[in-house]
Scaffold this motif. Structure first.
Motif, short mmCIF file in Angstrom:
data_model
loop_
_atom_site.label_atom_id
_atom_site.label_comp_id
_atom_site.label_asym_id
_atom_site.label_seq_id
_atom_site.Cartn_x
_atom_site.Cartn_y
_atom_site.Cartn_z
N ASP A 7 -3.78 -4.65 21.52
CA ASP A 7 -5.08 -4.62 22.19
C ASP A 7 -4.81 -4.49 23.68
O ASP A 7 -3.69 -4.11 24.09
N ASN A 8 -5.78 -4.80 24.51
CA ASN A 8 -5.61 -4.62 25.96
C ASN A 8 -4.62 -5.59 26.59
O ASN A 8 -4.15 -5.36 27.70
N HIS A 9 -4.32 -6.68 25.89
CA HIS A 9 -3.50 -7.73 26.48
C HIS A 9 -2.16 -7.95 25.80
O HIS A 9 -1.21 -8.44 26.42
N THR A 70 -0.29 -7.71 30.05
CA THR A 70 -0.84 -8.14 31.34
C THR A 70 -0.17 -9.44 31.76
O THR A 70 0.29 -10.22 30.91
N SER A 71 -0.14 -9.70 33.05
CA SER A 71 0.47 -10.93 33.55
C SER A 71 -0.35 -12.15 33.12
O SER A 71 0.20 -13.22 32.87
N LYS A 72 -1.67 -11.99 33.01
CA LYS A 72 -2.51 -13.09 32.55
C LYS A 72 -2.14 -13.50 31.13
O LYS A 72 -1.97 -14.69 30.83
N ALA A 73 -1.99 -12.51 30.26
CA ALA A 73 -1.63 -12.80 28.88
C ALA A 73 -0.23 -13.43 28.79
O ALA A 73 0.00 -14.35 28.01
N LYS A 197 -3.98 -18.41 18.81
CA LYS A 197 -5.26 -18.11 19.43
C LYS A 197 -5.03 -17.04 20.50
O LYS A 197 -4.13 -17.17 21.33
N HIS A 198 -5.83 -15.99 20.47
CA HIS A 198 -5.66 -14.93 21.45
C HIS A 198 -5.81 -15.50 22.86
O HIS A 198 -6.74 -16.29 23.12
N PRO A 199 -4.90 -15.14 23.78
CA PRO A 199 -4.91 -15.76 25.11
C PRO A 199 -6.14 -15.44 25.96
O PRO A 199 -6.40 -16.13 26.94
N VAL A 200 -6.91 -14.44 25.58
CA VAL A 200 -8.10 -14.07 26.35
C VAL A 200 -9.38 -14.30 25.54
O VAL A 200 -10.30 -14.99 26.00
N GLY A 202 -9.65 -15.92 22.61
CA GLY A 202 -9.66 -17.19 21.90
C GLY A 202 -9.75 -17.07 20.39
O GLY A 202 -9.70 -18.06 19.67
N LYS A 203 -9.88 -15.85 19.88
CA LYS A 203 -9.96 -15.64 18.43
C LYS A 203 -8.58 -15.83 17.78
O LYS A 203 -7.55 -15.57 18.41
N THR A 204 -8.57 -16.28 16.54
CA THR A 204 -7.32 -16.48 15.82
C THR A 204 -6.73 -15.13 15.41
O THR A 204 -7.43 -14.29 14.84
N VAL A 205 -5.46 -14.94 15.72
CA VAL A 205 -4.73 -13.73 15.33
C VAL A 205 -3.64 -14.15 14.36
O VAL A 205 -2.85 -15.06 14.65
N SER A 206 -3.59 -13.53 13.19
CA SER A 206 -2.56 -13.83 12.20
C SER A 206 -1.96 -12.52 11.72
O SER A 206 -2.68 -11.64 11.22
N LEU A 207 -0.65 -12.37 11.91
CA LEU A 207 0.02 -11.11 11.63
C LEU A 207 1.20 -11.32 10.68
O LEU A 207 1.86 -12.36 10.72
N VAL A 208 1.46 -10.31 9.86
CA VAL A 208 2.57 -10.35 8.91
C VAL A 208 3.45 -9.13 9.11
O VAL A 208 2.94 -8.01 9.27
#
Length: 226
Positions: A7-9, A70-73, A197-200, A202-208
C-alpha cells in the motif's frame, strides 16, 4: 522476490533462501535494494525510492519480510516490533520430532560473532539474552516433522538454536546439527505468517507466505490448507 502486500506505506515481500535483507560485508545486493528498484520501476520514480528495513531474516531463511515505504511507517513499525505488537509465526521442518511435541522454550542465548552462531548458556552469563518461543507439532512424514513456531522474543538464530537444543535441528541447518544440507543451500525455516495493526490506518493486517516449491513443503501444504 515476490510481493505479497503493498500500500502507500508498506510493502511485504516473500524472500528466497540465500537473499540478504540488508547490505553486509559480502557486498551482495540486498533485498532492500531490490525492493527499491521495483518501486522505482513500478512508479517511474526519479532517483531512489525510500525503503526502510523493519526487521531481518537470516540469509538461509525464506518467507515474509516487511519494508516501510515512508519514514512515518518505519518509525511506527519499529516501535511496534520493540513492544512485541507484531506477531510472527514460522514453520520449520525438523530432522527429528521435538520432544515434547509442543510447549514453550525459555532459555538464555549467547551470540558468538566469531562463529556467527548462538549458544544456550546458563542464566546470568555475561551478554546473554533471554529467548522465549512457543511451538507445536503440526504433522509428521516418514522422515521429517513440520513444526509451527511463535516467536515471543527476537534473538540471533533463536529458532534454529532453541529447536536444536531439544534435539530437533532444522532440515538443512548444518550449523545447528542437521546431517546434510539442502540442495538450494537454505534451511527449511519459513517466516510463514505475520499479523499486525497497520501503522497508519490501524486496521489489522494478516499475511501468509507462499510455501517453497520443493516436494516436501508441497506435501505438507495439504495439511496446512485443511
Amino acid at each position: 522476490m515476490q510481493v505479497v502486500y503493498e500500500d502507500n506505506h508498506l510493502i511485504v515481500v516473500s524472500k528466497a533462501p540465500g537473499e540478504i535483507v540488508q547490505g553486509d560485508k559480502t557486498g551482495d545486493k540486498p533485498l532492500s535494494d531490490l525492493v527499491a528498484d521495483y518501486l522505482v520501476h513500478k512508479y517511474n520514480k526519479p532517483g531512489k525510492a525510500f525503503v526502510g528495513v523493519v526487521h531481518r531474516l537470516d540469509r538461509p531463511v525464506a518467507g515474509l519480510v516487511i519494508f516501510a515505504k515512508t519514514s512515518k511507517a518505519l518509525s511506527r513499525m519499529n516501535k511496534m516490533f520493540s513492544k512485541g505488537e507484531i506477531h510472527k509465526e514460522y514453520l520449520a521442518i525438523t530432522c527429528t520430532p521435538p520432544t515434547p511435541s509442543e510447549g514453550e522454550l525459555r532459555s538464555w542465548l549467547l551470540r558468538i560473532p566469531k562463529y556467527n552462531k548462538t549458544f544456550p548458556v546458563p542464566e546470568g552469563t555475561k551478554n546473554a539474552k533471554e529467548a522465549i518461543l512457543r511451538y507445536y507439532t503440526v504433522t509428521r512424514s516418514e522422515h521429517y516433522t513440520l513444526v509451527s513456531v511463535q516467536l515471543l522474543t527476537g534473538r540471533h538464530h533463536q529458532i534454529r538454536c532453541q529447536l536444536a537444543s531439544i534435539g530437533a535441528p532444522i532440515k538443512g541447518d548444518l550449523k545447528y546439527g542437521a546431517p546434510r544440507s539442502n540442495p538450494d543451500g537454505g534451511i527449511s525455516l519459513l517466516s510463514y505468517k505475520v499479523t499486525f495493526k497497520h501503522p497508519v490506518s490501524g486496521k489489522t493486517v494478516s499475511l501468509v507466505a507462499p510455501l517453497p516449491s520443493d516436494n516436501l513443503w508441497q506435501a505438507f501444504e495439504k495439511v496446512l490448507t485443511k
